[in-house]
Design an enzyme around this catalytic site. Structure first.
Site, PDB file in Angstrom:
ATOM      1  N   ASP A  97      -4.221  61.638  49.758  1.00  0.00           N
ATOM      2  CA  ASP A  97      -3.551  62.019  51.000  1.00  0.00           C
ATOM      3  C   ASP A  97      -2.770  63.321  50.810  1.00  0.00           C
ATOM      4  O   ASP A  97      -2.406  63.971  51.788  1.00  0.00           O
ATOM      5  CB  ASP A  97      -2.561  60.917  51.421  1.00  0.00           C
ATOM      6  CG  ASP A  97      -2.945  60.237  52.725  1.00  0.00           C
ATOM      7  OD1 ASP A  97      -3.824  60.761  53.431  1.00  0.00           O
ATOM      8  OD2 ASP A  97      -2.354  59.189  53.023  1.00  0.00           O
ATOM      9  N   GLN A 129      -1.252  53.479  54.058  1.00  0.00           N
ATOM     10  CA  GLN A 129      -1.181  53.894  55.463  1.00  0.00           C
ATOM     11  C   GLN A 129       0.267  53.889  55.952  1.00  0.00           C
ATOM     12  O   GLN A 129       0.994  52.911  55.761  1.00  0.00           O
ATOM     13  CB  GLN A 129      -2.052  52.956  56.327  1.00  0.00           C
ATOM     14  CG  GLN A 129      -2.135  53.356  57.780  1.00  0.00           C
ATOM     15  CD  GLN A 129      -2.842  54.703  57.987  1.00  0.00           C
ATOM     16  OE1 GLN A 129      -3.873  54.973  57.389  1.00  0.00           O
ATOM     17  NE2 GLN A 129      -2.266  55.542  58.827  1.00  0.00           N
ATOM     18  N   LYS A 184     -11.333  55.029  58.257  1.00  0.00           N
ATOM     19  CA  LYS A 184     -11.378  55.597  56.904  1.00  0.00           C
ATOM     20  C   LYS A 184     -12.342  54.797  56.020  1.00  0.00           C
ATOM     21  O   LYS A 184     -13.146  55.374  55.286  1.00  0.00           O
ATOM     22  CB  LYS A 184      -9.968  55.615  56.299  1.00  0.00           C
ATOM     23  CG  LYS A 184      -9.081  56.669  56.934  1.00  0.00           C
ATOM     24  CD  LYS A 184      -7.600  56.515  56.582  1.00  0.00           C
ATOM     25  CE  LYS A 184      -6.784  57.518  57.408  1.00  0.00           C
ATOM     26  NZ  LYS A 184      -5.330  57.370  57.243  1.00  0.00           N
TER      27      LYS A 184
END
Ligand code: NAP
Length: 282
Positions: A120, A97, A53
């Protein structure tokens, strides 16, 4: 019949080139889109994901911050970091995460992220926006699947889409996105009695289970579009999806490979969401 491949790497390259161009345009206005990624603990898969990422951010010219914290970090400390990033004007997207260590309430942490920076798309406000068709961030994996369908010019109107899996991050938002495009949607899960009876009716199948060979050739209507979200390991330890690719490609009209399918698209849509967050905030 041999299915046409929907190449997630090639589509990602195209979309990321567009992101780069828009990042360059924003920079001329003094704004550099910024993504902050928080990793707690040493989960090996998570370490690979966050590295990818951050690299994708750098490649598109965005600013990125990777915060690595030990597994002993407390929930209060993590919430304080999220608050600090919410207030940081150089950061337009915040990603924590998952999974988090067991002593941290992941949902509480997600709800602490400002919905304006929830790239997200896991915040309850983002889920509500998707549910009601309001503007908001779409979760990256199902969003990437929608882009793959768009890339082949597939008109979902009136089509029967079967989603296998009902998680909050893939299955449910996937079903809502397909519904928004006027598909008739069936959601299957572990209690579904006759999965094959469902999938055989489908024009589009999205497999998001996390088990190898959940979808085999005998379960697919000829010409159907098959999107494989799953990420599993085969007996040789190689990455594979939920779909029996070799068998299903002989029946389906289109199919996504694993690797090189939904995986790269997920990261690409994270870049798109971060860029759009910066564009909205300017
Ligand atoms: P998850 O939370 O474990 O959900 C799996 C879903 O599959 C559940 O809804 C479960 O039903 C259902 N299921 C389990 N066994 C089934 C069966 N035999 N038949 C039908 N449904 C069944 O997983 P997830 O987070 O959604 O992820 C799914 C897969 O996608 C995993 O392999 C994951 O690694 C992968 N993934 C890939 C990406 C990417 O970027 N490529 C991103 C995210 C996830 P119940 O609800 O009844 O338990």
């Amino acid at each position: 019949m041999t299915a046409q491949l929907i190449d997630g790497n090639a589509l990602s390259r195209q979309l990321r080139a567009d992101v780069s161009a828009r990042v360059t345009a924003l920079k001329t206005q003094g704004i550099t889109p910024g993504l902050a990624v928080i990793l707690v603990g040493e989960n090996p898969a998570s370490q690979v994901y966050v590295r990818n990422k951050v690299k994708a951010c750098e490649d598109t010219g965005m600013h990125s911050v990777l915060e690595r914290w030990p597994a002993t970090m407390t929930e209060a400390e993590l919430l304080a970091r999220v608050e600090a990033l919410n207030a940081d004007a150089t950061i337009h997207g915040i990603l924590v995460q998952l999974p988090l260590p067991a002593h941290i309430d992941a949902q509480k942490v997600i709800e602490a992220i400002s919905p304006a920076k929830d790239v997200d798309g896991f915040h309850i406000a983002s889920a509500g926006a998707l549910m009601t068709g309001m503007p908001g961030f779409w979760p990256c994996t199902p969003y990437g699947c929608m882009k793959m369908l768009e890339s082949i010019g597939y008109d979902l109107k009136g089509k029967h889409a079967v989603v296998i899996g009902r998680s909050n991050i893939v299955g449910k938002p996937m079903a809502l996105m397909l519904l928004q495009k006027n598909a008739t949607v069936t959601i299957c899960h572990s209690a579904t009695k006759d999965l094959k009876a469902m999938t055989l009716q489908a024009d589009v199948i999205v497999a998001a289970v996390g088990k190898r060979n959940v979808l085999t050739a005998d379960m697919v209507k000829p010409g159907a579009v098959v999107i494989d979200v799953g990420m599993n390991r085969n007996d040789e330890g190689k990455l594979c999806g939920d779909v029996d690719f070799e068998g299903v490609k002989e029946v389906a009209g289109y199919i996504t490979p694993v690797p090189g399918g939904v995986g790269p698209m997920t990261i690409t849509m994270l870049m798109v969401n971060t860029l759009e967050s910066a564009e909205r905030m300017k």
